[in-house]
Write a protein that holds these residues in place. Structure first.
Motif, short mmCIF file in Angstrom:
data_model
loop_
_atom_site.label_atom_id
_atom_site.label_comp_id
_atom_site.label_asym_id
_atom_site.label_seq_id
_atom_site.Cartn_x
_atom_site.Cartn_y
_atom_site.Cartn_z
N PRO A 15 8.54 -9.58 -5.98
CA PRO A 15 7.84 -8.63 -6.86
C PRO A 15 7.73 -7.23 -6.26
O PRO A 15 7.88 -6.23 -6.97
N ILE A 16 7.48 -7.15 -4.95
CA ILE A 16 7.39 -5.83 -4.31
C ILE A 16 8.76 -5.17 -4.27
O ILE A 16 8.89 -3.96 -4.52
N ARG A 17 9.77 -5.95 -3.99
CA ARG A 17 11.13 -5.39 -3.99
C ARG A 17 11.48 -4.82 -5.36
O ARG A 17 12.04 -3.72 -5.47
N GLU A 18 11.13 -5.54 -6.41
CA GLU A 18 11.43 -5.08 -7.76
C GLU A 18 10.58 -3.87 -8.14
O GLU A 18 11.08 -2.91 -8.74
N ALA A 19 9.30 -3.89 -7.79
CA ALA A 19 8.40 -2.80 -8.16
C ALA A 19 8.82 -1.48 -7.53
O ALA A 19 8.65 -0.41 -8.12
N VAL A 49 1.83 -2.45 -5.05
CA VAL A 49 1.84 -3.12 -3.76
C VAL A 49 0.54 -3.90 -3.57
O VAL A 49 0.55 -5.06 -3.11
N ASN A 50 -0.59 -3.30 -3.94
CA ASN A 50 -1.88 -3.98 -3.79
C ASN A 50 -1.94 -5.30 -4.57
O ASN A 50 -2.63 -6.24 -4.16
N ARG A 51 -1.23 -5.37 -5.67
CA ARG A 51 -1.25 -6.60 -6.48
C ARG A 51 -0.57 -7.77 -5.76
O ARG A 51 -0.88 -8.93 -6.05
N TYR A 52 0.34 -7.47 -4.84
CA TYR A 52 1.17 -8.53 -4.27
C TYR A 52 0.94 -8.76 -2.78
O TYR A 52 1.73 -9.47 -2.15
N ILE A 53 -0.11 -8.19 -2.22
CA ILE A 53 -0.43 -8.43 -0.82
C ILE A 53 -1.72 -9.24 -0.72
O ILE A 53 -2.55 -9.23 -1.62
N GLU A 69 15.65 -6.56 1.38
CA GLU A 69 14.47 -7.42 1.29
C GLU A 69 13.35 -6.89 2.18
O GLU A 69 13.56 -6.61 3.37
N PRO A 70 12.14 -6.76 1.66
CA PRO A 70 11.01 -6.35 2.49
C PRO A 70 10.57 -7.51 3.38
O PRO A 70 10.50 -8.66 2.91
N ILE A 71 10.30 -7.22 4.64
CA ILE A 71 9.86 -8.28 5.56
C ILE A 71 8.45 -8.02 6.09
O ILE A 71 7.88 -8.88 6.76
N CYS A 72 7.90 -6.85 5.80
CA CYS A 72 6.56 -6.53 6.28
C CYS A 72 6.01 -5.35 5.47
O CYS A 72 6.76 -4.48 5.04
N VAL A 73 4.70 -5.36 5.27
CA VAL A 73 4.01 -4.23 4.64
C VAL A 73 2.95 -3.74 5.61
O VAL A 73 2.13 -4.53 6.10
N VAL A 74 2.96 -2.45 5.90
CA VAL A 74 1.94 -1.84 6.76
C VAL A 74 1.01 -1.01 5.89
O VAL A 74 1.42 -0.01 5.30
#
Length: 212
Positions: free
Chosen positions: A156-160, A86-90, A166-171
């Motif tokens: 990428p986050i969805r696949e990882a 997750v850190n790689r894609y935010i 589909e992700p629409i937000c990361v907290v």
């Protein structure tokens, strides 16, 4: 023997509070709101546990939802390979690109990835705002803090994480490791957040300026 005789005698001897647990005082809403800031640096020595993320997710069983459709789903992520992915894609701190936030060693290691079971629409976006604000208030109540992230690579986050939606937000969630101060300003003044001497300052319009 009169009803509740033993209970009344117990209270006469030991006091009215005997045998009763005192409800712990919870912080007032204004206090929670004041500490609910957008943190971009976290103490990596503090480990956020899955049960804490579960407690945050659980608030969604008690909040409003557009037409009560409840279309949001939540994926907790704790320290480990998934958190590293997750850190790689935010991206954090769009308003301060020269700082390249977060600083090394201050990255978040726990997340709640919010997904929608339907295509994103105005109702979903309203639900999302209610949801993430409520979850972060719960985080503050637990002594934590977080950041709402919309600037991220969705696929990428969805696949990882193997997400079905589909992700629409990361907290991002963690123990805050930075100082944030609110600065009251008036209509027409600069609203861009800034940093000075290690303190993160966030201009906020006054209630008078917000009221029509």
């Amino acid at each position: 023997m009169a009803d509740n005789y033993l209970e009344k005698r117990y209270e006469e001897v030991f006091g009215q509070d005997a045998g009763h647990r005192r409800t712990p005082q919870r912080p007032a809403l204004d206090t929670l709101l004041l500490h609910n800031r957008s943190y971009r640096g976290f103490d990596r020595e503090y480990v956020v546990h899955r049960r804490q993320l579960d407690a945050m997710i659980a608030v969604n069983t008690r909040v409003a939802s557009s037409v009560n459709m409840q279309r949001l789903r939540f994926r907790p992520v704790v320290r480990g390979p998934e958190a590293d992915a997750v850190n790689r894609y935010i991206r954090m701190g769009r308003g301060l690109p020269h700082l390249q936030l977060p600083f090394p060693g201050r990255e978040p290691e726990a997340f709640i990835v919010v997904c929608s079971t339907v295509a994103e629409n105005p109702g979903i976006d309203i639900d999302l705002g209610i949801s993430v604000q409520s979850m972060l208030l719960k985080a503050v109540e637990m002594g934590l803090g977080g950041l709402i992230i919309r600037n991220f690579d969705r696929e990428p986050i969805r696949e990882a994480l193997g997400l079905p939606y589909e992700p629409i937000c990361v907290v991002a969630v963690g123990k805050p490791a930075e100082q944030i101060e609110l600065v009251p300003v008036h209509e027409g003044e600069a609203l861009k957040y800034y940093r000075r001497d290690g303190v993160h300052y966030v201009p906020k319009l006054t209630a008078e300026d917000l009221t029509l």
